[in-house]
Every structure is written in C-alpha cells, then in structure tokens.
Scaffold this active site. Structure first.
Site, mmCIF file in Angstrom:
data_model
loop_
_atom_site.group_PDB
_atom_site.id
_atom_site.type_symbol
_atom_site.label_atom_id
_atom_site.label_comp_id
_atom_site.label_asym_id
_atom_site.label_seq_id
_atom_site.Cartn_x
_atom_site.Cartn_y
_atom_site.Cartn_z
ATOM 1 N N ARG A 22 0.836 -1.191 0.000
ATOM 2 C CA ARG A 22 0.000 0.000 0.000
ATOM 3 C C ARG A 22 0.875 1.247 0.000
ATOM 4 N NH1 ARG A 22 -5.012 1.409 3.904
ATOM 5 N NH2 ARG A 22 -3.509 1.124 5.544
ATOM 6 N N THR A 82 -0.818 7.563 -1.315
ATOM 7 C CA THR A 82 -2.117 7.441 -1.989
ATOM 8 C C THR A 82 -3.004 6.375 -1.337
ATOM 9 O OG1 THR A 82 -1.326 5.718 -3.455
ATOM 10 C CG2 THR A 82 -1.024 7.989 -4.207
ATOM 11 N N ASP A 98 -3.909 -10.068 12.563
ATOM 12 C CA ASP A 98 -3.182 -9.987 11.293
ATOM 13 C C ASP A 98 -2.841 -11.412 10.839
ATOM 14 O OD1 ASP A 98 -1.071 -7.776 9.749
ATOM 15 O OD2 ASP A 98 -0.789 -9.929 9.501
ATOM 16 N N ASP A 104 0.913 -12.228 10.163
ATOM 17 C CA ASP A 104 1.696 -12.351 11.402
ATOM 18 C C ASP A 104 1.374 -13.652 12.121
ATOM 19 O OD1 ASP A 104 3.130 -10.029 11.140
ATOM 20 O OD2 ASP A 104 1.722 -8.814 12.305
HETATM 21 N N1 URA Z 1 -5.673 -8.268 7.125
HETATM 22 C C1 URA Z 1 -5.492 -9.045 8.208
HETATM 23 O O1 URA Z 1 -4.547 -9.816 8.285
HETATM 24 N N2 URA Z 1 -6.384 -8.955 9.212
HETATM 25 C C2 URA Z 1 -7.447 -8.132 9.178
HETATM 26 O O2 URA Z 1 -8.238 -8.115 10.128
HETATM 27 C C3 URA Z 1 -7.617 -7.333 8.022
HETATM 28 C C4 URA Z 1 -6.704 -7.405 7.007
#
Ligand code: URA
Length: 209
Positions: free
Chosen positions: A104, A108, A200, A203
């Site tokens: 990302r 922008t 995430d 992760d």
């Molecule tokens: N990406 C992720 O890994 N977790 C989320 O909750 C949203 C996007």
C-alpha cells in the site's frame, strides 16, 4: 447476497473458531489453516467440469469421470495468501500457482504491484484467487483486475473471513467474481482490521509478531 458463498460446514466453523483464539500458537494456527483451506478447496471446486474417460479396472472396462480442461490456477496474494496454498494444493495437487505481491502506497493508500508471476496459457485456465482476509477489498480488487488482463476462463475469490465493507467493495468492482468465505464478521475498524476477526493473518501464520 448474489455470488457470495458462505461455507457453513460444521468442520469449517469449528476450525475457524479455534483459529480466532488469541492464545492459539503459530503452529496450531497454521495447522488449522491448512485443514480449513483443504475443506474450502473442496467447496470452491464443487462445480468444476468433468469429462468421461474409459478406465480398465481389474475386471472390466468402464466409463469414469475426471476433471476436464487445463489445470486450475491458484493465485496467492502475498504474503498471507501463501498460508492457504498448501491446504488447497493437498486437494488439487496438479494445480498451477501464480503469485501477486502488492503493497500500500503510504501517500495514496492505493495498492502498488511489486511482484507478478503467473503460469502460461492463462486464457485457457480457471483461476481461484486466495487471501485469508477480505477487509477493505483493495488488494483483492487490484489482484483480480491484474489477473483479468490475462483473460482467464473464470475467476473466483476465496478468503477465510470478511466483513460487509469488503464484500460490498469487491462486489462493486468485480460483480461477476464469486466470493467464498467461512465467515462475514461485523465490521472493519479504522485501521482496516476485521472485527472481531482473528488479527493480522500474515503475522499469525508466520509468527512475525
Ligand atoms: N488483514 C489481516 O490480516 N487482518 C485483518 O483483520 C484485516 C486485514
């Protein structure tokens, strides 16, 4: 909603709930993700076309059915998409695999491509794009737009979980692409995370936090 497939099989729901627990270890999370991805592969390939072939059993010849056409392609959106590949490939071992990397842009906030590698003959193949989380939808929309430039026969999108915002963004951008998910959670938070979600996904798969 049209073109939205909620996979509510009890095994899928059970495994997803165990994955959400914040104290699930990296190894548990990964094992569950592999198992869940296999189950999702089973659902998403349900309508694959078959062709008749002659088979000789030890006793006689019969007409059996096998999957028709060129090999399927799983397209992983890096890096969390790779967590889904192993389980899917255990169900469809001869599938081809493509990868797309997007980050990302901090100015922008739009996705920028840094990696794109697809198999040959994409115009003759069915594509299944995979990413565990359909959150804002930005990555999925960009990845599907890019894959569309290669004119595949069909495109489906598979995630573990999503939210109303993600579904609506993806359906607006690519209304003909069916979405397969195990859950539609309540909402996105201001950081683009799904609530209640599972955190995430990258992760948690790779133990990077
Ligand atoms: N990406 C992720 O890994 N977790 C989320 O909750 C949203 C996007």
């Amino acid at each position: 909603m049209r073109n939205l497939h909620l996979i509510d099989h009890p095994l899928v729901q059970h495994k997803l709930t165990l994955m959400r627990r914040k104290d699930a270890s990296t190894s548990t999370f990964r094992t569950l993700l592999n198992e869940l991805s296999s189950l999702m592969a089973y659902e998403v390939t349900r309508d694959m076309p078959l062709q008749d072939i002659q088979v000789e059993t030890p006793l006689e010849t019969m007409t059996g059915r096998v999957i028709d056409g060129k090999k399927l392609v799983f397209v992983s959106i890096l890096r969390a998409g790779n967590g889904i590949l192993e389980g899917m490939l255990s169900m469809v071992p001869s599938a081809r695999v493509g990868h797309i990397g997007l980050y990302r842009d901090p100015q922008t906030l739009q996705p920028v491509e840094y990696y794109f590698k697809m198999p040959q003959d994409m115009a003759e193949r069915d594509v299944i794009v995979v990413d565990p989380m359909l959150a804002t939808g930005n990555s999925a929309i960009a990845a599907i737009s890019r894959v569309k430039q290669l004119n595949p026969k069909s495109i489906k999108f598979v995630c573990l979980l999503t939210c109303p915002e993600g579904v609506s963004a993806l359906q607006q951008a690519h209304p003909e692409v069916p979405i397969y998910t195990a859950a539609i959670d309540r909402q996105l938070n201001s950081h683009g995370y799904i609530l209640p979600g599972l955190g995430d996904a990258g992760d948690r798969i790779y133990g990077t936090k």
